[in-house]
Design a protein around this motif. Structure first.
Motif, short mmCIF file in Angstrom:
data_model
loop_
_atom_site.label_atom_id
_atom_site.label_comp_id
_atom_site.label_asym_id
_atom_site.label_seq_id
_atom_site.Cartn_x
_atom_site.Cartn_y
_atom_site.Cartn_z
N LEU A 109 0.66 -1.05 -0.04
CA LEU A 109 -0.03 0.01 0.00
C LEU A 109 0.92 1.37 0.07
O LEU A 109 0.64 2.13 -0.79
N ALA A 110 2.05 1.15 0.90
CA ALA A 110 2.78 2.30 0.86
C ALA A 110 3.56 2.84 -0.46
O ALA A 110 3.44 3.83 -1.14
N TRP A 111 3.83 1.72 -1.25
CA TRP A 111 4.51 1.69 -2.51
C TRP A 111 3.54 2.23 -3.61
O TRP A 111 3.77 3.24 -4.32
N ARG A 112 2.29 1.75 -3.45
CA ARG A 112 1.27 2.30 -4.26
C ARG A 112 0.73 3.79 -4.11
O ARG A 112 0.41 4.33 -5.07
N LEU A 113 0.84 4.33 -2.95
CA LEU A 113 0.34 5.56 -2.59
C LEU A 113 1.37 6.32 -2.66
O LEU A 113 1.29 7.80 -2.75
N ARG A 114 2.71 6.04 -2.63
CA ARG A 114 3.93 7.03 -2.63
C ARG A 114 3.65 7.96 -3.99
O ARG A 114 3.48 7.51 -5.18
N GLY A 115 3.97 9.24 -3.82
CA GLY A 115 3.74 10.32 -4.77
C GLY A 115 2.30 10.57 -5.17
O GLY A 115 2.36 11.53 -6.12
N ASP A 116 1.26 10.03 -4.50
CA ASP A 116 -0.11 10.58 -5.01
C ASP A 116 -0.39 11.75 -4.63
O ASP A 116 -1.53 12.33 -5.06
N ASP A 117 0.45 12.36 -3.85
CA ASP A 117 0.20 13.91 -3.43
C ASP A 117 1.07 14.84 -4.37
O ASP A 117 0.93 16.25 -4.25
N GLY A 118 1.46 14.28 -5.43
CA GLY A 118 2.30 15.16 -6.48
C GLY A 118 3.67 15.37 -6.09
O GLY A 118 4.45 15.80 -6.99
N ARG A 119 4.19 14.89 -4.89
CA ARG A 119 5.72 14.97 -4.70
C ARG A 119 6.41 13.92 -5.37
O ARG A 119 5.95 12.80 -5.34
N LYS A 120 7.53 14.10 -5.42
CA LYS A 120 8.50 13.18 -6.11
C LYS A 120 8.95 12.05 -5.16
O LYS A 120 9.31 12.41 -4.13
N PRO A 121 8.52 10.95 -5.30
CA PRO A 121 8.87 9.83 -4.00
C PRO A 121 10.29 9.63 -4.08
O PRO A 121 10.88 9.52 -5.07
#
Length: 481
Positions: A109-121
């Motif tokens: 889940l963490a991998w899938r949600l990383r960057g979903d706020d527009g920040r570079k993961p």
């Protein structure tokens, strides 16, 4: 959604997600999904006071919580997100498989949600293995910090990956500890670089077989882009590299306690050296640090340091930062922790050595040992451990429920070694164990708590066991002062 795989770009609004388990991973998962509009139901086996308090906090947000029933799949569930420790054969997961519902772990889940706020993961530098994971990840974080990078040690170390990925801090890179449980439920993560420190039988009741356990560990290499770091002394780790599907150009990097070959890190004349990340690895070696910069400089801990250095170097960290990071690192409690010297006898707490592999490494760090061992064996056998350590043993003090298994191995393979068998499993037994160990010890010896067993027969956890040992040692030190 049904049997369709959930996309990382899914609109979570109105999706029915079941989160299995409260705790370090479950609560952040439930919150994150709820914030994205999912209809979240948390199921939990336990129904104690702590669980009820956690449930009340989530219910106040509008999240449904079912305590005391972790077996039933809620109707309309489209995705299950599980805490890592839940076994794959639980009825909840069998029902999910039958219904075609995907199951993710917190890491997935963490991998899938990383960057979903527009920040570079932030890229991940990942570490797994039977033993040494936490120490290596914390060493790695210390090295990355010394290089001026914004980082954190996260994952199985007790810091939720979800909190790190979705929190306010923007990291340059994350040092990620991954357990075999977490990797089992995480098919998608792709690390920048990853290391498998070692492989020995552990958690086989959960995985079902050594092959399944190794396969889950090996997932950490899948999709690596720069380096797959393996232990040259443990061929099984190199086999996992060979089997992994990695990005083109990703390199296999070994670490060894001996002199390194090309594409390896190792030790030469007390110096940690790099023959992997240098311009001409056939002819050049880069000094990174001295063995004495590693705390403590026990062989297995030097191996941890080399693995951490390899991952940091794969990320482009300069040699000076490796040295400075290792010097700054302080090990966690109960990991080969020096407690006191009393009458020229050293007392060392390695309560974290909860299996034979960890204890083998601990025993190898000292020449003459009075060994305190025992607890819950978890199906382990001790013949190989005792055979390897016999020549180092001054004496042995046995405690705990399964101490007879160790005593029998000592009878077979080290019959000349004096053994004190304490027929008690109360917490006060540790004081007597330390007293009896002190009677066996001679100047220059090390009294070593390295139980090779789990602690729950006598103590809440290995921390409490280590604290009981340290308290008993300090009490003796005060008496002799």
């Amino acid at each position: 959604m049904g049997s369709q795989e959930v996309s990382s770009t899914v609109d979570w609004q109105g999706k029915h997600v079941t989160v299995a388990g409260l705790g370090v991973s479950g609560i952040p998962a439930a919150r994150a999904l709820h914030e994205r509009g999912a209809l979240v139901t948390v199921v939990n086996d336990g129904d104690d006071e702590r669980a009820r308090a956690q449930a009340a906090e989530l219910e106040a947000l509008g999240i449904t919580v079912r305590l005391g029933d972790g077996a039933t799949l809620p109707p309309s569930t489209e995705l299950v997100v599980t805490a890592p420790g839940w076994q794959p054969d639980k009825p909840l997961f069998l029902a999910a498989a039958e219904a075609g519902v995907p199951v993710w772990g917190d890491v997935e889940l963490a991998w899938r949600l990383r960057g979903d706020d527009g920040r570079k993961p932030a890229p991940w530098l990942a570490v797994t293995g039977t033993n040494g994971k936490t120490t290596t990840v914390r060493m790695l974080a210390s090295i990355l910090e010394a290089a001026g990078l914004r980082t954190a040690a996260v994952g199985n170390i007790g810091v939720s990956l979800l909190d790190a990925v979705l929190g306010e801090t923007e990291y340059d890179v994350l040092a990620v500890e991954l357990s075999s449980y977490q990797l089992h439920w995480a098919p998608s993560p792709r690390a920048h670089s990853a290391a498998v420190l070692n492989l020995a039988p552990d958690h086989l009741d959960w995985h079902g077989s050594m092959a399944a356990y190794a396969a889950d560990k090996g997932r950490v290499y899948e999709g690596n882009t720069v380096a797959c770091v393996y232990n040259a002394a443990d061929p099984a780790t190199e086999d996992l590299v060979r089997e992994a599907d990695v990005e083109e150009g990703c390199r296999a990097i070994g670490f060894t306690l001996g002199a390194p070959g090309p594409s390896q890190l190792g030790v030469v004349d007390g110096i940690l050296v790099d023959r992997a990340f240098v311009a001409n690895r056939q002819k050049q070696a880069q000094e990174l640090a001295e063995v004495t910069d590693v705390n403590p400089p026990a062989p297995h801990n030097i191996a941890n340091a080399l693995a951490a250095a390899a991952l940091a170097r794969a990320f482009g960290v300069e040699p000076a930062a490796v040295r400075d990071g290792l010097r700054a690192f302080r090990p966690d409690a109960h990991r080969i922790e020096h407690v006191a010297d009393i009458g020229e006898v050293r007392y060392v707490d390695d309560s974290k050595a909860t299996n034979t592999h960890a204890t083998e490494a601990s025993l190898a760090a000292y020449d003459s040992i009075v060994w305190i061992a025992g607890g819950l064996a978890k199906g382990a056998t001790f013949d190989e451990l005792v055979t390897g350590a016999a020549k180092r043993l001054r004496g042995v003090v046995l405690i705990g429920a399964d101490r007879a298994l160790i005593r029998e191995a000592l009878t077979r393979h080290a019959p000349e070694v004096p053994v004190v068998d304490l027929d008690r499993t109360d917490t006060g037994a540790m004081s007597e164990a330390v007293a009896r160990a002190a009677e066996l010890a001679r100047p220059g010896d090390t009294v070593l708590l390295a139980p090779a067993c789990a602690s729950m027969d006598m103590f809440t956890n290995y921390n409490k066991r280590g604290e009981a040992f340290a308290d008993a040692v300090r009490a003796r030190a005060d008496e002799s002062a």
